[in-house]
Design an enzyme around this catalytic site. Structure first.
Site, PDB file in Angstrom:
ATOM      1  N   GLU A  81      41.036  37.953  46.293  1.00  0.00           N
ATOM      2  CA  GLU A  81      41.785  37.848  46.284  1.00  0.00           C
ATOM      3  C   GLU A  81      41.636  39.771  47.146  1.00  0.00           C
ATOM      4  OE1 GLU A  81      44.608  34.716  43.337  1.00  0.00           O
ATOM      5  OE2 GLU A  81      44.219  37.141  43.112  1.00  0.00           O
ATOM      6  N   HIS A 139      29.794  37.045  36.356  1.00  0.00           N
ATOM      7  CA  HIS A 139      31.025  38.114  36.851  1.00  0.00           C
ATOM      8  C   HIS A 139      31.629  39.502  36.139  1.00  0.00           C
ATOM      9  CE1 HIS A 139      32.687  33.918  37.944  1.00  0.00           C
ATOM     10  NE2 HIS A 139      31.631  34.377  39.196  1.00  0.00           N
ATOM     11  N   TYR A 172      33.943  25.307  42.583  1.00  0.00           N
ATOM     12  CA  TYR A 172      32.419  25.641  43.009  1.00  0.00           C
ATOM     13  C   TYR A 172      32.181  23.477  43.336  1.00  0.00           C
ATOM     14  CZ  TYR A 172      31.637  30.338  43.803  1.00  0.00           C
ATOM     15  OH  TYR A 172      31.842  31.312  43.754  1.00  0.00           O
ATOM     16  N   GLN A 199      23.701  38.732  37.553  1.00  0.00           N
ATOM     17  CA  GLN A 199      24.942  39.943  38.075  1.00  0.00           C
ATOM     18  C   GLN A 199      25.061  41.073  37.445  1.00  0.00           C
ATOM     19  OE1 GLN A 199      28.377  37.469  38.738  1.00  0.00           O
ATOM     20  NE2 GLN A 199      26.939  36.466  40.146  1.00  0.00           N
ATOM     21  N   TYR A 257      47.454  38.617  37.138  1.00  0.00           N
ATOM     22  CA  TYR A 257      47.575  37.877  39.004  1.00  0.00           C
ATOM     23  C   TYR A 257      47.351  36.259  38.953  1.00  0.00           C
ATOM     24  CZ  TYR A 257      49.181  42.352  39.738  1.00  0.00           C
ATOM     25  OH  TYR A 257      50.250  43.879  40.550  1.00  0.00           O
TER      26      TYR A 257
END
Length: 384
Positions: free
Chosen positions: A259, A165, A280, A102, A269
Site C-alpha cells: 500500500e 516486521h 501467504y 529482519q 488503515y
C-alpha cells in the site's frame, strides 16, 4: 476463500497499457480508478554508475550538507560515504542493536537544521524484557566520527518475540517533531496489537525530539496511546514528506496488497481486518474484504507486490520526474516511479529492475538518484 459480496465498479479503459507485472493474487475490485495498475509511463532512458562498494547489508541512507552520506548497515554499523565514494570506518556511540531476522540497524535521517544542530536520527531493533521492539534514537554527529548525547526518543510497546516486521523509517520535521513508522511484528494474523490503540505496534507515531508526544496527536487526552498518529499498518518500510510537508508511506502487504498511504491523524488503515491481498498460505485476510466502514482506502496498492522499501519525492533537475515518487523495490527490484496528480496516482514506471533488491533512495543535487541495496553497493541512476 469467502464469497465476495462487493459491487462491481466499472471504470473507463485506461489510456495506456499497464506496467507488466503478472496476475494478481486476489480478485478484488479497486475502489476508484487508478488505485492499482495505473497506466504505464513512457520509459525513461537512464544510465547507472556505481558510486560506492563494500557495504554490508546497507538499509538506510541520508545526505549530509557536506556532500557526504550517512548509511546504516543492518548488522549494527553506521558509516559515512565520502563525496568520492570512499567509505569510513563505523561511527562510534551507537546503542546495542538486536540483530536477527529482519531486525538490526535500520533507517537514518539527519535533522532539517543539521548544519546548526548536528542531530542525527535512526531506528533499530532493540532487545527488551519480553522480546524485541522497534526503537528510534537521536545523537549529535561529531567531527571525529562519534555520536554523542545518544538517547532513545521512542521505544515500541509491547515487546514481541520473533524477528519480523520492525518497519521502520524515521522522518524529522522542521517543527521539531519526528515521525517513526513501525510494523506489526508478525502479529498481523491475530491483529490484536495492531488494532489496539493502547499499543504502538503497527502504527505511525509522532514524537518530539525529546520523546514526548507531539501536541497534535489524536489520542492525547483520550483512550489510546498518546504517541499514535495513525494505525492499522502492516509493515511500513518507506516514508517521505512531499513538497507541502505531508507524510506519505509505503507498507508491505501479504500476498498482494502493498500500500501507498498518506497517513492522517487518527485514521485507521485497516490491517489486518481488511486488505487488498491474501495471506501467504492462500487464506483470506480478516473476513476476506478489501474495505469496510471505519477504515481508510490506500491511495494506491500493488498486487502482485513490489515489496517496497525506502522512498523519496523527486525534487531534482530532470523535469519529467519532478514531483514524482520514487520507491525502492525488493521484489522484483529496482525503482518504482509513480506520477501523482491531486493526490492520486496517474502513472507508474519500473526502472532498472536488474539492480535487484533496493533498500533506500536519495535524490542528489545534480538531478541523479542514489540507491543502496542488498548487493552492498551505492549506485547512481542518472536520467538522460
Amino acid at each position: 476463500m469467502l464469497l465476495r459480496t462487493l459491487a462491481l465498479v466499472i471504470f473507463p479503459a485506461a489510456a495506456a497499457a499497464q506496467v507488466a507485472q503478472g496476475p494478481a493474487n486476489a480478485d478484488f475490485t479497486p475502489a476508484f480508478e487508478n488505485q492499482t495498475r495505473a497506466p504505464a509511463l513512457p520509459e525513461t532512458p537512464v544510465r547507472t554508475e556505481v558510486f560506492a562498494t563494500g557495504l554490508d547489508g546497507p538499509w538506510g541512507i541520508d545526505a549530509l550538507p557536506s556532500g557526504q552520506f550517512l548509511v546504516t548497515e543492518i548488522g549494527g554499523d553506521m558509516r559515512i560515504i565520502n563525496a568520492d565514494g570512499s567509505v569510513t570506518r563505523p561511527l562510534s556511540g551507537l546503542p546495542e542493536v538486536a540483530v536477527g531476522g529482519q531486525g538490526g540497524l535500520l533507517d537514518v535521517n539527519v535533522s532539517p537544521d543539521f548544519a546548526n544542530d548536528r542531530m542525527v536520527f535512526w531506528t533499530y531493533a532493540k532487545d527488551v524484557r519480553g522480546g524485541a521492539v522497534t526503537a528510534a534514537a537521536s545523537g549529535a554527529l561529531q567531527a571525529d566520527g562519534s555520536l554523542t548525547d545518544v538517547r532513545d526518543i521512542f521505544v515500541q510497546d509491547p515487546a514481541v518475540r520473533g524477528g519480523r516486521h520492525f518497519g521502520s523509517r524515521v522522518v524529522p520535521l522542521a517543527d521539531g517533531s519526528v515521525f517513526v513508522t513501525t510494523g506489526d511484528r508478525g502479529e498481523g494474523d491475530r491483529g490484536d496489537l495492531v488494532q489496539d490503540m493502547a499499543s504502538t505496534v503497527g502504527k505511525v507515531v509522532r514524537v518530539t525530539r525529546d520523546g514526548t508526544p507531539f501536541a497534535g496527536n489524536p489520542f492525547i487526552g483520550r483512550d489510546g496511546h498518546d504517541l499514535i498518529w495513525s494505525s492499522g499498518h502492516r509493515n511500513v518500510q518507506g516514508a517521505a514528506l512531499d513538497a507541502q510537508g505531508n507524510l506519505w508511506t509505503v507498507e508491505h502487504g501479504p500476498r498482494g496488497g502493498d500500500e501507498l498511504n498518506r497517513p492522517e491523524a487518527g485514521v485507521n488503515y485497516g490491517w489486518p481486518v481488511v486488505s487488498y491481498g491474501i495471506n501467504y498460505r492462500g487464506s483470506d485476510v480478516g473476513q476476506g474484504m478489501p474495505r469496510a466502514s471505519g477504515f481508510a482506502e490506500p491511495v494506491y496498492y500493488w498486487d502482485p507486490v513490489i515489496a517496497p522499501s525506502g522512498m523519496a519525492f523527486y525534487d531534482g533537475s530532470y523535469a519529467l520526474w519532478r514531483g514524482d515518487l520514487l520507491i525502492a523495490s525488493l521484489n522484483p527490484g529496482g525503482l518504482v516511479r509513480l506520477k501523482l496528480e491531486n493526490g492520486r496516482v496517474v502513472g507508474e514506471e519500473r526502472i532498472q529492475t536488474e539492480l535487484g533488491r533496493l533498500r533506500d533512495v536519495e535524490v542528489l543535487p545534480d538531478g541523479s538518484v542514489l540507491v543502496i541495496g542488498d548487493a552492498g553497493d551505492a549506485t547512481r541512476i542518472i536520467p538522460q
